[in-house]
Design a protein around this motif. Sequence first.
Motif, PDB file in Angstrom:
ATOM      1  N   ASP A 176      24.422 -22.753  35.489  1.00 21.74           N
ATOM      2  CA  ASP A 176      23.234 -23.159  34.736  1.00 21.74           C
ATOM      3  C   ASP A 176      23.261 -22.615  33.304  1.00 21.74           C
ATOM      4  O   ASP A 176      22.417 -22.983  32.487  1.00 21.74           O
ATOM      5  CB  ASP A 176      21.964 -22.644  35.430  1.00 21.74           C
ATOM      6  N   TYR A 177      24.172 -21.732  33.017  1.00 19.74           N
ATOM      7  CA  TYR A 177      24.237 -21.084  31.699  1.00 19.74           C
ATOM      8  C   TYR A 177      25.551 -21.391  30.987  1.00 19.74           C
ATOM      9  O   TYR A 177      25.885 -20.761  29.996  1.00 19.74           O
ATOM     10  CB  TYR A 177      24.095 -19.559  31.865  1.00 19.74           C
ATOM     11  N   THR A 178      26.299 -22.352  31.540  1.00 18.49           N
ATOM     12  CA  THR A 178      27.656 -22.580  31.051  1.00 18.49           C
ATOM     13  C   THR A 178      27.847 -24.044  30.665  1.00 18.49           C
ATOM     14  O   THR A 178      27.331 -24.933  31.349  1.00 18.49           O
ATOM     15  CB  THR A 178      28.670 -22.196  32.159  1.00 18.49           C
ATOM     16  N   PHE A 179      28.552 -24.241  29.576  1.00 21.23           N
ATOM     17  CA  PHE A 179      28.811 -25.591  29.070  1.00 21.23           C
ATOM     18  C   PHE A 179      30.302 -25.765  28.857  1.00 21.23           C
ATOM     19  O   PHE A 179      31.039 -24.798  28.735  1.00 21.23           O
ATOM     20  CB  PHE A 179      28.078 -25.811  27.736  1.00 21.23           C
ATOM     21  N   GLU A 180      30.687 -27.032  28.798  1.00 19.30           N
ATOM     22  CA  GLU A 180      32.058 -27.305  28.421  1.00 19.30           C
ATOM     23  C   GLU A 180      31.996 -28.008  27.064  1.00 19.30           C
ATOM     24  O   GLU A 180      31.072 -28.783  26.814  1.00 19.30           O
ATOM     25  CB  GLU A 180      32.708 -28.198  29.488  1.00 19.30           C
TER      26      GLU A 180
END
Length: 191
Positions: A176-180
Amino acid sequence: MDAIEALLSRRSYARGCLLQPGPNREELAQILQTAMTVPDHGNLKPWRFVVIQGQGMKDLEGLLRTIYDGEVENEVYFQHFVEEIVNTPMMICVYTAISQDTSVSILDQQLAGAAACEHILLAAHAMGFGGIWHTQETDNALRQIMGMGEKDQVLGIISLGTPKRTSRAKRKSFADYTFEWNQESGLQPWE
Ligand SMILES: Cc1cc2nc3c(=O)[nH]c(=O)nc-3n(C[C@H](O)[C@H](O)[C@H](O)COP(=O)(O)O)c2cc1C
């Protein structure tokens, strides 16, 4: 406890939940040595550790009482802090020793010191102790008491002891706190 298990199970314990015994001298030496392996821009070692236990805890309480005597503004924090001091086996005050004659920013030096705080907590946890990282309104008093430099800052007061009872904190998912990211799509939620 293996390293990943220690990382996944670390949690903070309120000072009232940290009982005797705290780490002994040998255990403390090992805990502090782990703090010497944190990433450190410029290899400046921009931190200092002050161990406060036994008579030191009583002395600290007394000095804080003198410094804050009658200072209404700080009264609530102070009372809270003192109550917790008397109920905690030991504390490590971590403060910065900022190098001025370097291109390494003050922020980088503070970050390295913060990483040292976290290593202390993790090492203590891996050895079966509990801890909590506090940043308190008593910073100015501690600066005075520890004889710190003008630009130096208390990064944390790490209380250590034996947890009254151990439990595992519920953790949110990293997802929920991570993006690509890539240029075409920009930031996309991690899936
Ligand atoms: C820089 C920093 C300062 C903190 N200062 C305080 C503090 O002043 N008082 C406090 O109760 N907890 C303090 N904490 C601890 C947090 O409250 C604690 O990490 C948080 O409640 C999450 O609990 P956990 O560590 O078990 O995940 C601090 C943590 C960090 C990283």
